[in-house]
Design a protein around this motif. Structure first.
Motif, PDB file in Angstrom:
ATOM      1  N   UNK A  60      19.957 -21.396 -31.496  1.00  0.00           N
ATOM      2  CA  UNK A  60      19.932 -22.848 -31.636  1.00  0.00           C
ATOM      3  C   UNK A  60      19.863 -23.182 -33.124  1.00  0.00           C
ATOM      4  N   UNK A  61      20.866 -23.890 -33.662  1.00  0.00           N
ATOM      5  CA  UNK A  61      20.860 -24.179 -35.098  1.00  0.00           C
ATOM      6  C   UNK A  61      19.794 -25.183 -35.509  1.00  0.00           C
ATOM      7  N   UNK A  62      19.126 -25.835 -34.534  1.00  0.00           N
ATOM      8  CA  UNK A  62      18.129 -26.849 -34.850  1.00  0.00           C
ATOM      9  C   UNK A  62      16.701 -26.384 -34.610  1.00  0.00           C
ATOM     10  N   UNK A  63      16.515 -25.407 -33.717  1.00  0.00           N
ATOM     11  CA  UNK A  63      15.169 -24.979 -33.363  1.00  0.00           C
ATOM     12  C   UNK A  63      15.063 -23.460 -33.493  1.00  0.00           C
ATOM     13  N   UNK A  64      14.256 -23.021 -34.431  1.00  0.00           N
ATOM     14  CA  UNK A  64      14.100 -21.595 -34.679  1.00  0.00           C
ATOM     15  C   UNK A  64      13.492 -20.908 -33.451  1.00  0.00           C
ATOM     16  N   UNK A  65      14.068 -19.771 -33.103  1.00  0.00           N
ATOM     17  CA  UNK A  65      13.562 -18.993 -31.987  1.00  0.00           C
ATOM     18  C   UNK A  65      14.079 -19.410 -30.630  1.00  0.00           C
ATOM     19  N   UNK A  66      14.911 -20.455 -30.579  1.00  0.00           N
ATOM     20  CA  UNK A  66      15.464 -20.899 -29.311  1.00  0.00           C
ATOM     21  C   UNK A  66      16.972 -20.625 -29.263  1.00  0.00           C
ATOM     22  N   UNK A  67      17.522 -20.710 -28.063  1.00  0.00           N
ATOM     23  CA  UNK A  67      18.921 -20.400 -27.834  1.00  0.00           C
ATOM     24  C   UNK A  67      19.646 -21.580 -27.222  1.00  0.00           C
ATOM     25  N   UNK A  68      20.964 -21.569 -27.372  1.00  0.00           N
ATOM     26  CA  UNK A  68      21.842 -22.471 -26.640  1.00  0.00           C
ATOM     27  C   UNK A  68      22.849 -21.624 -25.881  1.00  0.00           C
ATOM     28  N   UNK A  69      23.346 -22.168 -24.788  1.00  0.00           N
ATOM     29  CA  UNK A  69      24.260 -21.411 -23.933  1.00  0.00           C
ATOM     30  C   UNK A  69      25.440 -22.296 -23.536  1.00  0.00           C
ATOM     31  N   UNK A  70      26.618 -21.699 -23.517  1.00  0.00           N
ATOM     32  CA  UNK A  70      27.823 -22.374 -23.049  1.00  0.00           C
ATOM     33  C   UNK A  70      28.599 -21.430 -22.148  1.00  0.00           C
ATOM     34  N   UNK A  71      29.338 -22.016 -21.216  1.00  0.00           N
ATOM     35  CA  UNK A  71      30.216 -21.239 -20.343  1.00  0.00           C
ATOM     36  C   UNK A  71      31.655 -21.600 -20.681  1.00  0.00           C
ATOM     37  N   UNK A  72      32.486 -20.595 -20.909  1.00  0.00           N
ATOM     38  CA  UNK A  72      33.901 -20.798 -21.202  1.00  0.00           C
ATOM     39  C   UNK A  72      34.721 -20.338 -20.006  1.00  0.00           C
ATOM     40  N   UNK A  73      35.530 -21.248 -19.462  1.00  0.00           N
ATOM     41  CA  UNK A  73      36.408 -20.932 -18.342  1.00  0.00           C
ATOM     42  C   UNK A  73      37.862 -20.992 -18.787  1.00  0.00           C
ATOM     43  N   UNK A  74      38.656 -20.041 -18.310  1.00  0.00           N
ATOM     44  CA  UNK A  74      40.087 -20.058 -18.597  1.00  0.00           C
ATOM     45  C   UNK A  74      40.708 -21.269 -17.926  1.00  0.00           C
ATOM     46  N   UNK A  75      41.449 -22.050 -18.702  1.00  0.00           N
ATOM     47  CA  UNK A  75      42.051 -23.273 -18.176  1.00  0.00           C
ATOM     48  C   UNK A  75      43.309 -23.593 -18.981  1.00  0.00           C
ATOM     49  N   UNK A  76      44.426 -23.669 -18.272  1.00  0.00           N
ATOM     50  CA  UNK A  76      45.705 -23.995 -18.927  1.00  0.00           C
ATOM     51  C   UNK A  76      45.990 -23.054 -20.099  1.00  0.00           C
TER      52      UNK A  76
END
Length: 231
Positions: A60-76
């Protein structure tokens, strides 16, 4: 000229589905460089071919020690990213350092071919593979960890492959064969011997190193939305 530009875009989109380093580019375009430079882990569910979905974990670029998660799906013939969580408990264990995408020379499709070659030598058949990509804690080199499943969904093998040079770092097969020697052949130990216990310890340690457990349902999208603020 328009035809040349269009052809270039089509080729770029087609290669996107196979070129894992472009995942960092997608994250950069969607969420910014601070997030893409902090990607720690890629995961995909088991599939019979090259993955059409990736889960991306980043600092997480805003909170030290925390994470962010994204899911990428194949589309077009491209990747469609979607925020999928943020917080300190997205993973029970966190990879030690970000993935150096510029060091990736062997993509997931290449890793699968190497796994197939080694599975054949070990006389093991698999039909699906679940992928993980993370950095080696000591060298920082990106490495693939593939869990290999049979037609019933049971895991029949696990292999770690360098994404930088394609070397096999560890392999274990659920037919009594195991090896932790880079590129070395699988070996077996007699049941009940110190060699068998040592081999089992190696298996457990190597496998446990790749057991990052996700925790779904945490603050979906909130921190990602902050990346789009203009103030």
């Amino acid at each position: 000229m328009k035809h040349v530009i269009l052809l270039s875009l089509v080729l770029a989109s087609a290669s996107l589905l196979r070129a894992n380093p472009e995942i960092a580019t997608v994250i950069d375009q969607e969420y910014g460089a601070a997030t893409s430079e902090g990607i720690l882990l890629l995961q995909s569910p088991a599939s019979s071919g090259d993955p059409d979905q990736w889960t991306v974990y980043a600092r997480d670029p805003f909170r030290q020690g925390e994470l962010v998660r994204a899911v990428l799906n194949a589309q077009n013939r491209s990747w469609a990213p979607k925020a999928n969580g943020a917080g300190a408990k997205l993973l029970s264990r966190v990879p030690p350092q970000p993935i150096a995408f510029n060091r990736i020379n062997f993509r997931s499709s290449d890793a699968r071919k190497i796994a197939q070659q080694n599975a054949a030598l070990a006389k093991v058949n698999f039909v699906a593979a679940a992928y993980q990509l993370a950095a080696n804690a000591t060298t920082g080199a990106p490495e693939w960890g593939l869990a290999l499943n049979d037609a019933n969904g049971a895991e029949v093998g696990f292999i770690v492959i360098s994404a930088e040079n394609g070397a096999v770092i560890h392999q274990q097969w659920f037919n009594g064969l195991s090896s932790n020697v880079p590129g070395g052949p699988a070996t077996s130990s007699q049941p009940g011997t110190p060699g068998e216990k040592a081999a089992d310890d190696v298996k457990r340690t190597a496998r446990r190193a790749w057991e990052w457990t996700g925790d779904t349902g945490l603050e979906v999208g909130r921190f990602f939305k902050r990346l789009f603020r203009n103030d």
